[in-house]
Enzyme design. Sequence first.
Site, PDB file in Angstrom:
ATOM      1  N   SER A 168       0.612  -1.689   0.041  1.00 41.21           N
ATOM      2  CA  SER A 168      -0.226  -0.082  -0.054  1.00 41.21           C
ATOM      3  C   SER A 168       1.019   1.229  -0.236  1.00 41.21           C
ATOM      4  O   SER A 168       0.822   2.238  -0.443  1.00 41.21           O
ATOM      5  CB  SER A 168      -1.126   0.171   1.424  1.00 41.21           C
ATOM      6  OG  SER A 168      -1.974  -0.995   1.006  1.00 41.21           O
ATOM      7  N   LYS A 198     -10.101  -5.395  10.918  1.00 41.35           N
ATOM      8  CA  LYS A 198     -10.966  -5.053  10.530  1.00 41.35           C
ATOM      9  C   LYS A 198     -12.558  -4.523  10.579  1.00 41.35           C
ATOM     10  O   LYS A 198     -13.598  -3.964  10.332  1.00 41.35           O
ATOM     11  CB  LYS A 198     -11.098  -5.750   9.099  1.00 41.35           C
ATOM     12  CG  LYS A 198     -10.214  -5.655   8.262  1.00 41.35           C
ATOM     13  CD  LYS A 198      -9.930  -5.959   6.942  1.00 41.35           C
ATOM     14  CE  LYS A 198      -9.055  -5.686   5.163  1.00 41.35           C
ATOM     15  NZ  LYS A 198      -9.434  -6.270   4.507  1.00 41.35           N
ATOM     16  N   ASN A 216     -12.385  -0.795   5.544  1.00 38.67           N
ATOM     17  CA  ASN A 216     -10.355  -0.832   5.543  1.00 38.67           C
ATOM     18  C   ASN A 216      -9.934   0.524   5.393  1.00 38.67           C
ATOM     19  O   ASN A 216      -8.671   0.777   4.680  1.00 38.67           O
ATOM     20  CB  ASN A 216     -10.046  -1.753   4.140  1.00 38.67           C
ATOM     21  CG  ASN A 216     -10.479  -1.049   2.627  1.00 38.67           C
ATOM     22  OD1 ASN A 216     -11.803  -0.194   2.894  1.00 38.67           O
ATOM     23  ND2 ASN A 216     -10.155  -1.461   1.926  1.00 38.67           N
ATOM     24  N   GLY A 235     -14.803 -20.578  -1.438  1.00 42.83           N
ATOM     25  CA  GLY A 235     -14.429 -19.672   0.022  1.00 42.83           C
ATOM     26  C   GLY A 235     -15.304 -18.891   0.750  1.00 42.83           C
ATOM     27  O   GLY A 235     -16.342 -17.341   0.255  1.00 42.83           O
ATOM     28  N   ARG A 271     -14.834 -24.848   2.138  1.00 41.14           N
ATOM     29  CA  ARG A 271     -13.987 -26.340   2.657  1.00 41.14           C
ATOM     30  C   ARG A 271     -15.068 -26.996   4.227  1.00 41.14           C
ATOM     31  O   ARG A 271     -15.493 -27.585   4.128  1.00 41.14           O
ATOM     32  CB  ARG A 271     -12.239 -25.896   2.903  1.00 41.14           C
ATOM     33  CG  ARG A 271     -12.033 -27.287   3.870  1.00 41.14           C
ATOM     34  CD  ARG A 271     -10.100 -27.393   3.678  1.00 41.14           C
ATOM     35  NE  ARG A 271     -10.255 -25.842   4.907  1.00 41.14           N
ATOM     36  CZ  ARG A 271      -8.997 -25.223   4.750  1.00 41.14           C
ATOM     37  NH1 ARG A 271      -7.965 -26.791   4.678  1.00 41.14           N
ATOM     38  NH2 ARG A 271      -9.112 -24.437   5.370  1.00 41.14           N
TER      39      ARG A 271
HETATM   40  P1  ATR Z   1      -9.688 -13.881   3.926  1.00 43.54           P
HETATM   41  O1  ATR Z   1     -10.072 -13.256   5.128  1.00 43.54           O
HETATM   42  O2  ATR Z   1      -8.628 -13.712   3.255  1.00 43.54           O
HETATM   43  O3  ATR Z   1     -11.339 -14.412   3.176  1.00 43.54           O
HETATM   44  P2  ATR Z   1     -10.061 -16.014   5.643  1.00 43.54           P
HETATM   45  O4  ATR Z   1     -10.628 -16.024   6.258  1.00 43.54           O
HETATM   46  O5  ATR Z   1      -8.438 -16.984   6.371  1.00 43.54           O
HETATM   47  O6  ATR Z   1      -9.157 -14.969   4.548  1.00 43.54           O
HETATM   48  O7  ATR Z   1     -10.254 -17.469   4.683  1.00 43.54           O
HETATM   49  C1  ATR Z   1      -9.359 -18.424   4.014  1.00 43.54           C
HETATM   50  C2  ATR Z   1     -10.535 -19.401   3.143  1.00 43.54           C
HETATM   51  O8  ATR Z   1      -9.234 -20.335   2.557  1.00 43.54           O
HETATM   52  C3  ATR Z   1     -11.575 -19.836   4.058  1.00 43.54           C
HETATM   53  O9  ATR Z   1     -12.561 -19.928   3.114  1.00 43.54           O
HETATM   54  C4  ATR Z   1     -10.729 -21.293   4.378  1.00 43.54           C
HETATM   55  O10 ATR Z   1     -11.758 -22.572   3.469  1.00 43.54           O
HETATM   56  P3  ATR Z   1     -12.200 -22.854   5.611  1.00 43.54           P
HETATM   57  O11 ATR Z   1     -13.345 -21.945   6.340  1.00 43.54           O
HETATM   58  O12 ATR Z   1     -13.020 -24.553   4.874  1.00 43.54           O
HETATM   59  O13 ATR Z   1     -10.855 -22.701   6.258  1.00 43.54           O
HETATM   60  C5  ATR Z   1     -10.351 -21.325   2.668  1.00 43.54           C
HETATM   61  N1  ATR Z   1      -9.178 -22.478   2.506  1.00 43.54           N
HETATM   62  C6  ATR Z   1      -7.605 -22.360   2.976  1.00 43.54           C
HETATM   63  N2  ATR Z   1      -7.505 -23.144   2.886  1.00 43.54           N
HETATM   64  C7  ATR Z   1      -7.724 -24.103   2.103  1.00 43.54           C
HETATM   65  C8  ATR Z   1      -7.575 -25.497   1.494  1.00 43.54           C
HETATM   66  N3  ATR Z   1      -6.644 -26.090   1.609  1.00 43.54           N
HETATM   67  N4  ATR Z   1      -8.896 -25.763   0.903  1.00 43.54           N
HETATM   68  C9  ATR Z   1      -9.425 -25.370   0.124  1.00 43.54           C
HETATM   69  N5  ATR Z   1     -10.201 -24.306   1.021  1.00 43.54           N
HETATM   70  C10 ATR Z   1      -9.379 -23.841   2.434  1.00 43.54           C
END
Ligand code: ATR
Length: 281
Positions: free
Chosen positions: A19, A67, A88, A127, A151
């Site tokens: 940033s 946030k 943000n 996600g 997931r």
């Molecule tokens: P952000 O705020 O950037 O969205 P986050 O809240 O940490 O980050 O979310 C990470 C996302 O990546 C989640 O949807 C997570 O799935 P879970 O809710 O099941 O944890 C997903 N994620 C991380 N590693 C993964 C993997 N190996 N396979 C599938 N989804 C994954």
Amino acid sequence: MEKINNYILIGNPVSHSLSPKIHNQFFKENNIKAFYETKCIEKLDKSIIENFYNNKILGINVTLPYKQDIMEFVYKIDEDAKNINAINTLLYTDKGYIAYNTDIDGIKISLLENKIDIKNKNALVLGAGGSGYTASYLLVKEGANVILSNRTYAKAIGLKAHIKDILGKDIFIEDIKDINKLKNIDLVINTTSVGFYSNSEKEILKQEFFNNNNNCFVMDIIYNPKITPLLALAKKNGIKCTNGFSMLVYQALKAQEIWQNINIPLDYKIDFKNKLYKIIE
Ligand code: ATR
């Protein structure tokens, strides 16, 4: 006394943030006498924000893990930011800071740049973390049919309930095991960390998905690496796609629009982003 600059990013960690490069480049190009720097905050509390306000910090960006926590320290929250429960950007006003979420615009402008229509299109969001909320909210609000997969199924259910609550619209949930069987998808936004340099061993969608959807657009919000395994597979299939660098720059430019009270033309935004692209290694 410590020199207080006009614009800051708060969070923890913040040292690797791009940033400052983006905002300081914008100030330089536009002859705005201002400076943007990062401040790592160990623990956010009211006095920290009051101190920034008293020192007339005109604009603040907020990143993880604050946030949500920042909300209780501001004077007013913009409706979209309230709806997705994440802030943000803060703007200094006479009455206190007004809070916004410009990540929504980051995604919106990235799609606009690529001439992607959202209305009535079938959009797959992968996600259900913070970015999954932002992407789903934007897409539903702009009239897309959203299919969400995560997931952890329970988190997808939570996001679906939230969207229904605030926008009155249904989104559809697909089990993550079945996403490659989906058909008629126009747009994919990957908001998971699968493909990020530390989680980069595989692509989240397989060849079968692209066999079924050979005319879709793929956006990965990751920009490190520039080409994630998902984007590499999409490109191999001749699919139009973008990484998350556009979203990063466009959310920053939306913050500048708020801070400087200006409208930045789309062409400028695109040129500015393309010029900056080399800053990612
Ligand atoms: P952000 O705020 O950037 O969205 P986050 O809240 O940490 O980050 O979310 C990470 C996302 O990546 C989640 O949807 C997570 O799935 P879970 O809710 O099941 O944890 C997903 N994620 C991380 N590693 C993964 C993997 N190996 N396979 C599938 N989804 C994954």
